[in-house]
Motif scaffolding. Structure first.
Motif, mmCIF file in Angstrom:
data_model
loop_
_atom_site.group_PDB
_atom_site.id
_atom_site.type_symbol
_atom_site.label_atom_id
_atom_site.label_comp_id
_atom_site.label_asym_id
_atom_site.label_seq_id
_atom_site.Cartn_x
_atom_site.Cartn_y
_atom_site.Cartn_z
ATOM 1 N N THR A 232 0.808 -1.228 0.000
ATOM 2 C CA THR A 232 0.000 0.000 0.000
ATOM 3 C C THR A 232 0.840 1.276 0.000
ATOM 4 O OG1 THR A 232 -0.151 -0.269 2.395
ATOM 5 C CG2 THR A 232 -1.994 -1.076 1.097
ATOM 6 N N TRP A 233 2.085 1.181 0.463
ATOM 7 C CA TRP A 233 2.909 2.392 0.492
ATOM 8 C C TRP A 233 3.290 2.856 -0.909
ATOM 9 C CZ3 TRP A 233 7.753 2.246 -1.700
ATOM 10 C CH2 TRP A 233 8.274 0.990 -1.953
ATOM 11 N N LEU A 234 3.434 1.923 -1.857
ATOM 12 C CA LEU A 234 3.998 2.271 -3.165
ATOM 13 C C LEU A 234 3.112 3.193 -4.002
ATOM 14 C CD1 LEU A 234 6.135 2.046 -5.331
ATOM 15 C CD2 LEU A 234 5.141 -0.118 -6.039
ATOM 16 N N PRO A 235 1.844 2.854 -4.279
ATOM 17 C CA PRO A 235 1.055 3.751 -5.139
ATOM 18 C C PRO A 235 0.822 5.119 -4.532
ATOM 19 C CG PRO A 235 -0.315 2.003 -4.229
ATOM 20 C CD PRO A 235 1.089 1.642 -3.900
ATOM 21 N N TYR A 236 0.812 5.209 -3.187
ATOM 22 C CA TYR A 236 0.519 6.502 -2.564
ATOM 23 C C TYR A 236 1.754 7.387 -2.434
ATOM 24 C CZ TYR A 236 -4.061 4.599 -1.686
ATOM 25 O OH TYR A 236 -5.292 4.062 -1.867
#
Length: 559
Positions: A232-236
């Motif tokens: 979840t950290w990557l796209p945001y």
């Protein structure tokens, strides 16, 4: 040879120090020093790679007695060129892109420090140096993502990235402790040699050492490379500066593939670890690719695309194709880094002129002009199923005759076949007026890509792992029971073929769908649009944890 190798680490550090000191005189002077240092680093990395290609043996530079060793072998030399090359492009791009931003000089200092930390990671010859570099990368990424102080969103997701990285560091720390406890040394070559002499060594609770440490390293690689449930950290983080998004492909987000390759001598002694690495990579590749299709933000779509590609990279490690994963992370890093740097320009140009060539694809997508005639769908189905597998088999047969005796190679062939078949299938669905010409172009492009990819991947295999016996051991450690392997391949093939037949049948019956099927499709699309509610679940858990902590503080009168 040792002294120039040290410059590979020192030059970015000197550039950071020089840029910071001269920034008080002139901002541009500091930036020029930073870029000059990166150019020098890139040329030293090229020289190191040239030495490795010339057959020079791996060298080790020891700074401390027990730790602080740097190893320059084919893997570290190759990664050094990638890191310094992408860093140089990002430096040059950022000179104008970040010119109006606050903390302009600090941004370049952080870029230099990040470059040094990445080079330290890939050349680490002992566990302590590796852990220090691994940790520094997470800290520096936090500051780079939070470069824009006034952007609350950037700061929030920079913090989320920092927490995910710290969570992913713990398994690597635990693996290092277990290895030191077993062999009483931090040196990676010494650990691998000792493990080769005692592959059945046990660790705490009488667990098998190789299996336990391999699983912990895989967990750490999953967190760093955004595998499913840790993604979840990557796209945001795409809300951060665009140059940082590009730099992340220089060994930050794709560090999982490097880490598994660095510990390849350990994974050859594992039995089932590579199997669930393959499953995690497969799920991540599918989920990331599906989520990418539902995004309307170009940078977020690129972020989910990266997640899918990281899944493919880990999946390649799971089938024993370690060197192919390195090639994948390099090719994807260069490709996706370029896309991030060009994303803003593409949007700007698209607002003036879409620039889409008026060919068959444009006609289908934009003008929706129906075809005058279509090919028989049974013929097209046969072409779709047979042609890709023929191209793949011929390409791999040119590389090695025994290629098809390896299970991992067959799995990769299978995915190549699915990709090629879908490409031809998509061409058939376009209903173009000249299907024969379009198919010819697609088959030609597919052949070039497959042959080129196969030859380059084979070259990487020979360069990174010149010992043929060791290469066979890697593939053997990823093998599964032949009966269940055949059952799995046949079952998945039947499912894919059945899905294509249903689609062809629907196409030839006017594409009619039942109301119930449409409702299921809408629910599925809603699920995808909400990103499978994974981020929402994490947000609820985070709020609940913070609420509990607040109540505990109030109850104990700590605040």
């Amino acid at each position: 040879m040792n002294q120039p190798m040290l410059y590979l680490i020192l030059l970015p550090l000197l550039a950071a120090a020089g840029g910071w000191l001269f920034s008080s005189v002139s901002r541009q002077a500091g930036v020029r020093i930073s870029i000059a240092g990166t150019i020098a680093t890139f040329f030293v990395a090229l020289w190191a790679l040239w030495m490795a290609l010339s057959g020079a043996p791996p060298t080790t530079v020891a700074i401390g007695s027990a730790w602080g060793t740097l190893t320059f072998d084919p893997l570290s030399s190759l990664m050094a060129v990638v890191i310094s090359g992408i860093s140089l492009i990002v430096h040059v791009y950022s000179r104008r892109y970040m010119a109006g931003e606050r903390g302009y000089t600090r941004f370049f200092v952080l870029l230099d420090l990040m470059t040094a930390a990445l080079l330290l990671m890939v050349s680490a010859g002992d566990l302590i140096t590796l852990l220090v570099a691994w940790h520094l990368i997470g800290v520096l990424l936090y500051f780079l993502l939070g470069q824009e102080m006034s952007n609350h969103t950037s700061h929030r997701y920079a913090g989320w990235t920092f927490l995910t990285y710290r969570f992913g560091d713990l398994p690597l720390v635990l693996a290092a402790v277990l290895l030191y406890q077993a062999f009483d040394t931090w040196s990676l070559p010494a650990i691998f040699a000792a493990l080769g002499e005692a592959p059945d060594a046990r660790t705490v609770f009488d667990l098998p050492l190789a299996e336990t440490v391999g699983a912990l390293i895989a967990l750490s690689a999953f967190a760093r490379s955004a595998q499913f449930l840790l993604h979840t950290w990557l796209p945001y983080t795409m809300s951060g500066p665009t140059p940082v998004s590009a730099l992340m492909h220089a060994g930050i987000v794709n560090a999982g593939g490097f880490l598994i390759n660095r510990f390849a001598p350990l994974f050859v002694h594992t039995d089932g670890v590579l199997h669930w690495i393959f499953i995690v990579g497969l799920v991540t590749a599918i989920v990331g690719s599906v989520l990418m299709l539902a995004q309307n933000d170009i940078k977020k779509a690129l972020g989910y695309s990266t997640m899918g590609q990281m899944g493919f990279m880990v999946m390649e490690c799971g089938v024993g194709a370690f060197s192919l994963a390195v090639y994948h992370l390099i090719a994807h890093g260069l490709f996706k880094g370029t896309l991030f740097l060009g994303a803003g320009g593409v949007i700007h140009q698209a607002r003036k002129n879409d620039g889409v060539p008026k060919d068959d694809l444009y006609t289908f997508v934009v003008e929706r002009r129906p075809a005058k005639q279509r090919r028989p769908w049974l013929l097209m189905a046969a072409v779709t199923l047979i042609v890709p597998v023929v191209i793949l088999i011929v390409a791999h047969w040119l590389v090695a005759n025994d290629f098809f005796q390896k299970q991992g190679a067959i799995v990769l062939l299978f995915f190549g076949w699915v990709t090629g078949a879908q490409l031809i299938f998509a061409a058939y669905r376009m209903r173009t007026e000249n299907t024969r010409r379009l198919l010819g172009l697609i088959l030609f492009s597919f052949t070039i890509v497959v042959v080129g990819y196969t030859l380059i991947a084979h070259a990487f295999d020979v360069f990174l792992y010149p010992d043929e016996v060791f290469r066979a051991q890697i593939y053997a450690s990823a093998g599964i029971d032949i009966f269940w392997f055949d059952v799995l391949v046949i079952l998945v093939t039947l499912v894919v073929v059945f899905g294509w037949l249903i689609t062809y049948y629907a196409q030839n019956n006017g594409g009619r769908r039942g109301l119930q099927a449409s409702a299921v499709w809408r629910r599925f699309y809603t699920l995808v649009a909400c990103e499978f509610f994974v981020a929402a679940i994490y947000r609820r858990l985070s709020d609940a944890l913070l609420g509990a902590a607040t109540r505990l503080n109030a109850m104990l009168r700590w605040s």
